[in-house]
Design a protein around this motif. Structure first.
Motif, PDB file in Angstrom:
ATOM      1  N   THR A  68     -15.684   7.697 -16.740  1.00 30.52           N
ATOM      2  CA  THR A  68     -15.978   8.613 -17.837  1.00 30.52           C
ATOM      3  C   THR A  68     -16.844   7.868 -18.866  1.00 30.52           C
ATOM      4  OG1 THR A  68     -14.025   7.925 -19.076  1.00 30.52           O
ATOM      5  CG2 THR A  68     -13.765   9.765 -17.522  1.00 30.52           C
ATOM      6  N   ALA A  69     -17.241   8.560 -19.926  1.00 30.30           N
ATOM      7  CA  ALA A  69     -18.040   7.920 -20.975  1.00 30.30           C
ATOM      8  C   ALA A  69     -17.279   6.765 -21.614  1.00 30.30           C
ATOM      9  CB  ALA A  69     -18.435   8.952 -22.032  1.00 30.30           C
ATOM     10  N   THR A  70     -15.961   6.969 -21.848  1.00 26.59           N
ATOM     11  CA  THR A  70     -15.189   5.878 -22.436  1.00 26.59           C
ATOM     12  C   THR A  70     -14.930   4.779 -21.419  1.00 26.59           C
ATOM     13  OG1 THR A  70     -13.164   7.137 -21.986  1.00 26.59           O
ATOM     14  CG2 THR A  70     -14.080   7.260 -24.222  1.00 26.59           C
ATOM     15  N   GLY A  71     -14.834   5.146 -20.156  1.00 25.34           N
ATOM     16  CA  GLY A  71     -14.691   4.127 -19.112  1.00 25.34           C
ATOM     17  C   GLY A  71     -15.925   3.240 -19.031  1.00 25.34           C
ATOM     18  N   GLU A  72     -17.118   3.863 -19.175  1.00 23.21           N
ATOM     19  CA  GLU A  72     -18.348   3.082 -19.184  1.00 23.21           C
ATOM     20  C   GLU A  72     -18.386   2.158 -20.403  1.00 23.21           C
ATOM     21  OE1 GLU A  72     -21.671   5.671 -18.986  1.00 23.21           O
ATOM     22  OE2 GLU A  72     -21.200   6.432 -16.979  1.00 23.21           O
ATOM     23  N   LEU A  73     -17.899   2.682 -21.543  1.00 25.83           N
ATOM     24  CA  LEU A  73     -17.862   1.877 -22.765  1.00 25.83           C
ATOM     25  C   LEU A  73     -16.973   0.657 -22.587  1.00 25.83           C
ATOM     26  CD1 LEU A  73     -18.620   1.687 -25.808  1.00 25.83           C
ATOM     27  CD2 LEU A  73     -16.553   3.004 -26.287  1.00 25.83           C
ATOM     28  N   ILE A  74     -15.795   0.857 -22.002  1.00 26.86           N
ATOM     29  CA  ILE A  74     -14.871  -0.252 -21.759  1.00 26.86           C
ATOM     30  C   ILE A  74     -15.489  -1.246 -20.777  1.00 26.86           C
ATOM     31  CG2 ILE A  74     -12.663  -0.875 -20.698  1.00 26.86           C
ATOM     32  CD1 ILE A  74     -12.314   0.278 -23.436  1.00 26.86           C
ATOM     33  N   ALA A  75     -16.103  -0.745 -19.714  1.00 25.62           N
ATOM     34  CA  ALA A  75     -16.699  -1.625 -18.708  1.00 25.62           C
ATOM     35  C   ALA A  75     -17.804  -2.469 -19.324  1.00 25.62           C
ATOM     36  CB  ALA A  75     -17.248  -0.801 -17.542  1.00 25.62           C
ATOM     37  N   ASP A  76     -18.676  -1.837 -20.100  1.00 28.24           N
ATOM     38  CA  ASP A  76     -19.786  -2.577 -20.713  1.00 28.24           C
ATOM     39  C   ASP A  76     -19.272  -3.675 -21.636  1.00 28.24           C
ATOM     40  OD1 ASP A  76     -21.609  -1.016 -19.405  1.00 28.24           O
ATOM     41  OD2 ASP A  76     -22.062   0.280 -21.116  1.00 28.24           O
ATOM     42  N   GLY A  77     -18.312  -3.316 -22.488  1.00 27.02           N
ATOM     43  CA  GLY A  77     -17.785  -4.298 -23.432  1.00 27.02           C
ATOM     44  C   GLY A  77     -17.062  -5.431 -22.759  1.00 27.02           C
ATOM     45  N   PHE A  78     -16.235  -5.097 -21.776  1.00 23.24           N
ATOM     46  CA  PHE A  78     -15.453  -6.143 -21.116  1.00 23.24           C
ATOM     47  C   PHE A  78     -16.352  -7.057 -20.287  1.00 23.24           C
ATOM     48  CE2 PHE A  78     -12.534  -7.970 -18.006  1.00 23.24           C
ATOM     49  CZ  PHE A  78     -11.485  -8.361 -18.822  1.00 23.24           C
ATOM     50  N   LEU A  79     -17.333  -6.471 -19.604  1.00 21.26           N
ATOM     51  CA  LEU A  79     -18.233  -7.283 -18.793  1.00 21.26           C
ATOM     52  C   LEU A  79     -19.124  -8.160 -19.669  1.00 21.26           C
ATOM     53  CD1 LEU A  79     -19.165  -4.696 -16.037  1.00 21.26           C
ATOM     54  CD2 LEU A  79     -17.596  -6.636 -15.846  1.00 21.26           C
ATOM     55  N   ASP A  80     -19.495  -7.655 -20.847  1.00 26.14           N
ATOM     56  CA  ASP A  80     -20.236  -8.489 -21.802  1.00 26.14           C
ATOM     57  C   ASP A  80     -19.389  -9.677 -22.232  1.00 26.14           C
ATOM     58  OD1 ASP A  80     -22.504  -6.973 -21.741  1.00 26.14           O
ATOM     59  OD2 ASP A  80     -22.116  -5.908 -23.619  1.00 26.14           O
ATOM     60  N   LEU A  81     -18.099  -9.420 -22.496  1.00 23.62           N
ATOM     61  CA  LEU A  81     -17.202 -10.503 -22.887  1.00 23.62           C
ATOM     62  C   LEU A  81     -17.070 -11.531 -21.766  1.00 23.62           C
ATOM     63  CD1 LEU A  81     -15.168 -11.808 -24.807  1.00 23.62           C
ATOM     64  CD2 LEU A  81     -13.410 -10.280 -23.878  1.00 23.62           C
ATOM     65  N   LEU A  82     -16.935 -11.066 -20.539  1.00 24.54           N
ATOM     66  CA  LEU A  82     -16.855 -11.987 -19.405  1.00 24.54           C
ATOM     67  C   LEU A  82     -18.107 -12.845 -19.310  1.00 24.54           C
ATOM     68  CD1 LEU A  82     -15.315  -9.935 -16.443  1.00 24.54           C
ATOM     69  CD2 LEU A  82     -14.240 -11.745 -17.779  1.00 24.54           C
ATOM     70  N   ALA A  83     -19.274 -12.209 -19.490  1.00 30.13           N
ATOM     71  CA  ALA A  83     -20.530 -12.955 -19.410  1.00 30.13           C
ATOM     72  C   ALA A  83     -20.609 -14.006 -20.508  1.00 30.13           C
ATOM     73  CB  ALA A  83     -21.710 -11.995 -19.508  1.00 30.13           C
ATOM     74  N   ILE A  84     -20.179 -13.637 -21.714  1.00 27.15           N
ATOM     75  CA  ILE A  84     -20.193 -14.587 -22.832  1.00 27.15           C
ATOM     76  C   ILE A  84     -19.273 -15.767 -22.549  1.00 27.15           C
ATOM     77  CG2 ILE A  84     -19.471 -14.883 -25.238  1.00 27.15           C
ATOM     78  CD1 ILE A  84     -20.496 -12.009 -25.714  1.00 27.15           C
ATOM     79  N   LEU A  85     -18.087 -15.486 -22.029  1.00 24.21           N
ATOM     80  CA  LEU A  85     -17.133 -16.561 -21.743  1.00 24.21           C
ATOM     81  C   LEU A  85     -17.637 -17.470 -20.623  1.00 24.21           C
ATOM     82  CD1 LEU A  85     -13.776 -14.591 -22.045  1.00 24.21           C
ATOM     83  CD2 LEU A  85     -14.645 -16.361 -23.587  1.00 24.21           C
ATOM     84  N   GLU A  86     -18.357 -16.894 -19.664  1.00 23.99           N
ATOM     85  CA  GLU A  86     -18.922 -17.717 -18.601  1.00 23.99           C
ATOM     86  C   GLU A  86     -20.010 -18.635 -19.153  1.00 23.99           C
ATOM     87  OE1 GLU A  86     -20.216 -14.929 -15.693  1.00 23.99           O
ATOM     88  OE2 GLU A  86     -18.195 -14.575 -14.888  1.00 23.99           O
ATOM     89  N   ILE A  87     -20.835 -18.105 -20.061  1.00 27.85           N
ATOM     90  CA  ILE A  87     -21.866 -18.928 -20.694  1.00 27.85           C
ATOM     91  C   ILE A  87     -21.225 -20.017 -21.543  1.00 27.85           C
ATOM     92  CG2 ILE A  87     -23.759 -18.916 -22.359  1.00 27.85           C
ATOM     93  CD1 ILE A  87     -24.270 -15.978 -21.483  1.00 27.85           C
ATOM     94  N   GLU A  88     -20.207 -19.629 -22.311  1.00 32.07           N
ATOM     95  CA  GLU A  88     -19.514 -20.604 -23.156  1.00 32.07           C
ATOM     96  C   GLU A  88     -18.906 -21.718 -22.319  1.00 32.07           C
ATOM     97  OE1 GLU A  88     -16.381 -22.726 -25.059  1.00 32.07           O
ATOM     98  OE2 GLU A  88     -16.052 -21.282 -23.440  1.00 32.07           O
TER      99      GLU A  88
END
Length: 264
Positions: A68-88
């Motif tokens: 859903t739209a909120t599911g996409e929002l959660i996916a985008d935010g969580f995957l961004d966080l994962l990417a940031i933590l991997e870079i960190e």
């Protein structure tokens, strides 16, 4: 906030949940598709889909499921966080050596960067990395607080052979160090005598050691004692733009090296 943290924990504790939500945020999938893609059992997959439906993160469509739209929002935010933590995680061992106050770009631009550190068997690995770039580059620009002997040798040889063009701007202290070393003095003198190289010196500080070789940006990182600790290189467009703009800023406030300054 506690509720939000609970939802983050809910996702973080299950790679299968993350994988399913990622795929359903991209496009619809059948349950069979999801099982094949994730390797999750039917029982596990059933629980994940029910949990997501209860949260209104996904909805049923003909033949499968989609976010859903909120599911996409959660996916985008969580995957961004994962990417940031991997870079960190990649940057954590070297962040103390990064001149972060001088970097005019988001550290997320280092997502695909290559980090090279010295080892017991390869103590010069960071320098070797930049030499590999220099040996093939048609155009090289450098701004630095020091001359690297290996880099200067390769640049001088390739410029003399007509294989590359070079522009470099260095701090006054770097030039003074060259004047005290006969080998470096000879190579730099040979370099500035060519028509394909221009070297400038800047009285102000240059707190970085950056090489731009064609489309790649390479940084040598040293500790407070001047000991080489790592290198970072990337072809990210934003980093490349920053490097070129920074080079131009230093270049405009520098003067061409006078060969007489190299006399000892």
């Amino acid at each position: 906030m506690e509720s939000a943290l609970s939802e983050i924990e809910f996702l973080a504790l299950s790679p299968n949940r993350v994988a399913v939500l990622r795929r359903l945020a991209e496009e619809s999938h059948t349950r069979t598709d999801l099982a094949v893609a994730t390797g999750a059992s039917q029982a596990t997959l059933g629980r994940i889909l029910r949990d997501f439906e209860e949260r209104s993160w996904i909805r049923r469509v003909e033949g499968g499921y989609v976010a859903t739209a909120t599911g996409e929002l959660i996916a985008d935010g969580f995957l961004d966080l994962l990417a940031i933590l991997e870079i960190e995680g990649e940057l954590r061992p070297i962040v103390r050596y990064l001149p972060t106050d001088e970097l005019g770009f988001d550290l997320r631009r280092f997502e695909d960067a290559t980090i090279t550190v010295p080892s017991g068997t390869k103590p010069n690995a960071p320098v070797k990395r930049v030499l590999d770039f220099l040996r093939t580059a048609a155009d090289v620009r450098v701004f630095s607080h020091a001359f690297n002997e290996g880099s200067l040798r390769v640049i001088e040889e390739r410029v003399s052979a007509g294989e590359t063009t070079f522009e470099g701007v260095f701090s006054r202290s770097a030039l003074d160090a060259v004047a005290d070393d006969a080998g470096l003095r000879r190579r730099l003198g040979s370099l500035i005598d060519t028509s394909s190289a221009t070297v400038r010196v800047r009285d102000g500080e240059i707190p970085l050691a950056v090489t731009v070789a064609d489309g790649a940006v390479h940084m040598l990182l040293r500790d407070e004692n001047g000991i080489l600790q790592a290198s970072v290189d990337t072809d990210d467009p934003a980093v490349r733009d920053w490097a070129r703009e920074t080079f131009e800023a230093y270049w405009e406030t520098a003067e061409r090296v006078d060969p007489d300054e190299l006399t000892h």
